[in-house]
Design an enzyme around this catalytic site. Sequence first.
Site, PDB file in Angstrom:
ATOM      1  N   HIS A 213      10.930  -6.746  -8.768  1.00 45.77           N
ATOM      2  CA  HIS A 213      10.124  -6.619  -9.986  1.00 45.77           C
ATOM      3  C   HIS A 213      10.904  -6.800 -11.275  1.00 45.77           C
ATOM      4  O   HIS A 213      10.323  -6.905 -12.343  1.00 45.77           O
ATOM      5  CB  HIS A 213       9.441  -5.248 -10.037  1.00 45.77           C
ATOM      6  CG  HIS A 213      10.377  -4.131 -10.385  1.00 45.77           C
ATOM      7  ND1 HIS A 213      11.300  -3.641  -9.498  1.00 45.77           N
ATOM      8  CD2 HIS A 213      10.553  -3.431 -11.525  1.00 45.77           C
ATOM      9  CE1 HIS A 213      11.994  -2.673 -10.083  1.00 45.77           C
ATOM     10  NE2 HIS A 213      11.571  -2.531 -11.316  1.00 45.77           N
TER      11      HIS A 213
HETATM   12  N1  UDP Z   1       7.049   2.225  -5.141  1.00 48.87           N
HETATM   13  C1  UDP Z   1       5.759   2.478  -4.711  1.00 48.87           C
HETATM   14  N2  UDP Z   1       4.993   1.412  -4.319  1.00 48.87           N
HETATM   15  C2  UDP Z   1       5.452   0.131  -4.310  1.00 48.87           C
HETATM   16  C3  UDP Z   1       6.782  -0.116  -4.744  1.00 48.87           C
HETATM   17  C4  UDP Z   1       7.553   0.961  -5.165  1.00 48.87           C
HETATM   18  O1  UDP Z   1       5.322   3.635  -4.675  1.00 48.87           O
HETATM   19  O2  UDP Z   1       4.709  -0.789  -3.947  1.00 48.87           O
HETATM   20  C5  UDP Z   1       7.871   3.367  -5.567  1.00 48.87           C
HETATM   21  C6  UDP Z   1       9.165   3.498  -4.826  1.00 48.87           C
HETATM   22  O3  UDP Z   1       8.982   4.209  -3.623  1.00 48.87           O
HETATM   23  C7  UDP Z   1      10.034   4.238  -5.822  1.00 48.87           C
HETATM   24  C8  UDP Z   1       9.526   3.731  -7.149  1.00 48.87           C
HETATM   25  O4  UDP Z   1       8.244   3.168  -6.912  1.00 48.87           O
HETATM   26  O5  UDP Z   1       9.829   5.633  -5.752  1.00 48.87           O
HETATM   27  C9  UDP Z   1      10.448   2.688  -7.699  1.00 48.87           C
HETATM   28  O6  UDP Z   1       9.881   2.097  -8.787  1.00 48.87           O
HETATM   29  P1  UDP Z   1      10.228   0.628  -9.300  1.00 48.87           P
HETATM   30  O7  UDP Z   1      10.846  -0.137  -8.197  1.00 48.87           O
HETATM   31  O8  UDP Z   1       9.006   0.093  -9.942  1.00 48.87           O
HETATM   32  O9  UDP Z   1      11.265   0.914 -10.496  1.00 48.87           O
HETATM   33  P2  UDP Z   1      12.816   1.251 -10.569  1.00 48.87           P
HETATM   34  O10 UDP Z   1      13.130   2.338  -9.572  1.00 48.87           O
HETATM   35  O11 UDP Z   1      13.573  -0.011 -10.321  1.00 48.87           O
HETATM   36  O12 UDP Z   1      13.012   1.740 -11.967  1.00 48.87           O
END
Ligand code: UDP
Length: 370
Positions: A213
């Site tokens: 993403h």
């Molecule tokens: N997540 C979710 N559904 C999805 C993809 C990710 O619930 O389809 C959750 C994942 O388990 C984690 C969080 O979203 O807890 C991570 O968010 P993201 O990857 O959007 O952002 P980042 O952690 O890179 O800031």
Amino acid sequence: MHPKKIVTVIGARPQFIKASAVSACLADSGQLREVVVHTGQHFDPNMSAVFFAELGMDKPAYQCDIHGGGHGEMTGRMLNEIEKILLAERPDAVLVYGDTNSTLAGALAAAKLQVPVAHVEAGLRSFNMAMPEEINRILTDRVSRWLFTPTDGAAAHLAREGVDDSRIHPVGDVMFDVALHHGARTGSDGGMLGSLGNQRGISAGRYCLATVHRAESTDHPQRLAAIVDALTRFAREIPVVWPLHPRTRAVLARAGRLNALAQALVLVEPLGYLDMVQLEKHAALIATDSGGVQKEAFFYGVPCVTLRDETEWRELIEAGWNRLAPPVEATAVLAALRASLGTQGRKIAPYGAGDAASRIVRRLASELQG
Ligand code: UDP
């Protein structure tokens, strides 16, 4: 004792997940009262409402509708709205999470009004200023009164930047708290894995779970192509399940790659947290550019390939749980995926004891009441 008021500013998927742990402790504290502002940065029901429902969170007191546009426009509109809310609410502190535009807007609006800021997940650094997240986290740390760090490495970064010890509070990682609480609730039966088993023949321990993403992946066609090509080739060896983030879906659709990809991989909509945890727990391998997902792979003992040039979670690389695969060339990414399958890292415990949320709330309560 009169409860002190905290305004929490959140707006993106990982922030809802992190806030769920702290909000529950705030509600229990009796000493602090929380008013939640949702900026609207993530607004699709499966990127927002599902987390409030699954993680038992109240509807935000303020729901803004700010998303899209350039970084400056989005952050500026948020600043404008949050400032009005802070002037009306007059809180004793503002609480922000992570490294998104909502984090920076919340911190900046508060700091300019002389409201002290608490930053959860402070001190993380990629040392890559091309990432919008790196800019957001450095600026937020700079104006925050309380820096709640998830790891020793994060606390060390702040110390090296000259931050006074009194502002640094090593509490552990709130995502670990959430994983301990909710991870235990999901087994391999039913849920998303059950449906994927019935519809697509996916079974526990025999698939790779992918998420992509970040702007650094989606905004660079060659990097995205390296990821997509590597996953497509890997899918001939083991099924690849990919919950597609709306931004990634839009970019792939514009590039005309979505239909072919849907033939080769198992593409699904973004998942709710409990379905996501279930798929993480039972994956053979996770491939991701997400920060949170890298850690969750480790929490559930699943090897991870990080589709980036660097990571903020260095300890997982050092312990052998995670491997960096810069998405420059598909063959090298594919080699990293193959090499990681079936591996396990060293036993480590870098994210605290699963009590980060209660430690944050205790600290805020004692300083604000004191
Ligand atoms: N997540 C979710 N559904 C999805 C993809 C990710 O619930 O389809 C959750 C994942 O388990 C984690 C969080 O979203 O807890 C991570 O968010 P993201 O990857 O959007 O952002 P980042 O952690 O890179 O800031």
